[in-house]
Design a protein around this motif. Structure first.
Motif, mmCIF file in Angstrom:
data_model
loop_
_atom_site.group_PDB
_atom_site.id
_atom_site.type_symbol
_atom_site.label_atom_id
_atom_site.label_comp_id
_atom_site.label_asym_id
_atom_site.label_seq_id
_atom_site.Cartn_x
_atom_site.Cartn_y
_atom_site.Cartn_z
ATOM 1 N N THR A 73 0.850 -1.188 0.000
ATOM 2 C CA THR A 73 0.000 0.000 0.000
ATOM 3 C C THR A 73 0.886 1.239 0.000
ATOM 4 O O THR A 73 2.115 1.160 0.092
ATOM 5 C CB THR A 73 -0.920 0.041 1.236
ATOM 6 N N SER A 423 -0.164 -9.662 -0.449
ATOM 7 C CA SER A 423 -0.157 -8.342 -1.083
ATOM 8 C C SER A 423 0.214 -8.345 -2.568
ATOM 9 O O SER A 423 -0.450 -7.656 -3.360
ATOM 10 C CB SER A 423 0.744 -7.383 -0.299
ATOM 11 N N ASN A 427 -2.670 -7.040 -5.166
ATOM 12 C CA ASN A 427 -2.475 -5.887 -6.049
ATOM 13 C C ASN A 427 -2.666 -6.249 -7.515
ATOM 14 O O ASN A 427 -3.022 -5.400 -8.334
ATOM 15 C CB ASN A 427 -1.086 -5.293 -5.837
ATOM 16 N N ALA A 434 -5.847 -2.447 -1.681
ATOM 17 C CA ALA A 434 -4.808 -1.520 -1.226
ATOM 18 C C ALA A 434 -5.372 -0.123 -1.015
ATOM 19 O O ALA A 434 -4.933 0.612 -0.130
ATOM 20 C CB ALA A 434 -3.661 -1.477 -2.233
ATOM 21 N N ARG A 471 -4.653 -4.115 5.072
ATOM 22 C CA ARG A 471 -5.102 -5.460 4.697
ATOM 23 C C ARG A 471 -5.247 -6.297 5.971
ATOM 24 O O ARG A 471 -4.335 -6.336 6.798
ATOM 25 C CB ARG A 471 -4.076 -6.149 3.798
#
Length: 488
Positions: A73, A423, A427, A434, A471
């Protein structure tokens, strides 16, 4: 009753000495002001239940612990452990009431577990959470003596982990019956396969690898042991250097992802038998044995193939069979290939009757009656996002991402769910997580006839966290849950 000076008492008596004290002495001690201390000391010991039936009949959970990460993020802050109030009678119900922030940035807290569970009932206290970072290989020890406000107890740095084990990227955490702690590790010190299993003692010191041999391993991911049958089952994902780049179909074709289940000789610490699941078993992730320690039945979910596998022992031989298949969906907007369900998590109810699993890409959670493990019967299905256009509106907006991590209450009546997978994959497949953060939702489960209903009162929005959208991943309860405990 007067309050006790805990520091003073801790200097006189240890928790073990107090537990061994006679009832009369305990009563006198309480009258002198020690009652509050005794309650705190016994609380950890009483968090562990001697049988699955005792766990099922225990009081409902009032708190939940959820790991939250800022990996991938725009927020450059450290990850944290969130304490959630899940007591419907509380004024802070469905709220984050405490956060334990980790000391470093970039851990990606992922899966975590307890220092003690049912296998060491009567000998260990369920007090400390073992919270590793899958990206950093740093391991955090969090003290939950005060369940509503845990605190950081110790940090094991990556250099220590690597120096003593040559392993990286910790994933699943299980306690053993002797007080030691075992973690599956996805990679070696260079981030390649096959990984292995890391051991820590009860002082939270890394002691080295568990396995006597890694022969037969290509990759590593989840594991579950069943001590009465001298067996451990482990699954395969991919090496850290592969998975951290995001998902690529070419990597699957190149053999960089797993498709096998390993059955280990628990005492010898070696693989005794391996099942290659082939095209129907691509990327087997979570594995679960029955909670009944006498049973040899269990399930493993192959994520990419979206197939649920049932394993059990017949005589002296282990057998594996396909019992559920989620068909891919064609002609999904933006996809050139059919979209798989992507079974990313599964959980068994404590009575071993219901199996739940999440299809992260399709966006649904399924409930099956597995009273007959070889013949599951679909009893419930609920849609909470996904790519198929079936995402439901909740509190004025459509739920983003897809249901992912699952945790089930000890009585089987409440299923908790978050929507972040990992992650780099988030993404790639659900970039809005995010931006918007994760959710934590709670589903009411009918344990008599089957069926699931979304609890409209419960919603923890990790998009509104103080440091920005985060998250949310795995979920635990102070008294254990349906994936914490293994009985001897």
């Amino acid at each position: 009753m007067p309050l006790v000076n805990v520091k003073l008492i801790e200097g006189v008596f240890t928790p073990t000495q107090i537990r061994r004290t006679t009832p009369l002495a305990l009563a006198l001690f309480a009258l002198l002001g020690g009652g509050a201390f005794l309650t705190a000391q016994h609380q950890d010991h009483e968090r562990i239940f001697p049988t699955p039936a005792d766990a099922i009949n225990s009081p409902p959970e009032k708190l939940a612990y959820v790991v939250a990460t800022y990996a991938g993020t725009e927020t450059k802050k450290s990850d944290y452990l969130a304490t959630i109030d899940v007591d419907p009678q509380s004024k802070t119900y469905s709220q984050v009431i405490h956060r334990v922030r980790m000391p470093q940035v970039g851990d990606e807290l992922h899966h975590f577990g307890w220092n003690a569970c049912a296998s060491c009932e009567g000998r260990c206290d369920r007090r400390y959470l073992i919270i590793p970072g899958i990206a950093s290989s740093r391991i955090h020890i969090v003290d939950t003596r005060n369940p509503r406000a845990p605190k950081l107890h110790k940090v094991i740095e990556p250099a220590d982990v690597i120096a003593k084990s040559k392993l990286t990227a910790p994933h699943t955490v299980h306690c053993l019956s002797d007080g030691r702690i075992m973690l599956s590790m996805l990679g070696n010190d260079k981030g390649d396969g096959p990984g292995g299993f890391l051991m820590m003692n009860d002082k939270f010191e890394v002691t080295g690898p568990w396995e006597a041999s890694r022969e037969g391993m290509n990759f590593n991911y989840d594991f579950w042991y069943q001590p009465r049958h001298n067996v451990m089952v482990s699954s395969e994902w991919g090496a850290p250097n592969t998975v951290r780049r995001g998902f690529k179909l070419d990597d699957v074709k190149a053999g960089k992802y797993g498709q096998r289940l390993h059955f280990w000789d628990w005492k010898e610490r070696k693989i005794a038998k391996t099942f290659d699941l082939g095209g129907d078993g691509l990327i087997p992730l979570e594995v679960r044995f029955h909670h009944n320690p006498k049973s040899t039945h269990g399930f493993a979910g192959a994520a990419l193939s979206s197939v649920m596998w049932h394993y059990h022992k017949v005589g002296t031989e282990w057998k594996v069979e396909k019992v559920i298949e989620v068909k891919p969906v064609k002609d999904v907007k933006g996809w050139e290939v059919p979209v798989p369900g992507l079974i990313t998590d599964l959980v068994l109810s404590m009575d071993d009757r219901y199996l739940y699993f999440s299809n992260w890409l399709h966006g649904d959670i399924r409930q099956y009656d597995v009273s007959d493990p070889a013949n599951p019967r679909l009893t419930g299905q609920i849609w909470l996002g996904g790519l198929l256009g079936k995402a439901r509106e909740f509190r004025g907006k459509k739920l983003g991402g897809g249901p992912q991590m699952l945790q089930l209450s000890l009585d089987g009546k409440r299923l908790y769910v978050t929507n972040s997978l990992y992650s780099p994959w988030d993404n790639q497949l659900y970039p809005q997580i995010a931006r918007d953060g994760s959710y934590l939702l709670q589903i009411d489960c009918d344990t008599r006839k089957g069926g699931m209903t979304l609890n409209e009162r419960f919603h923890v929005d990790f998009g509104k966290e103080p440091d920005g959208p985060a998250r949310a991943h795995e979920i635990r309860f102070p008294n254990g849950d349906s994936t914490s405990d293994i009985w001897n």
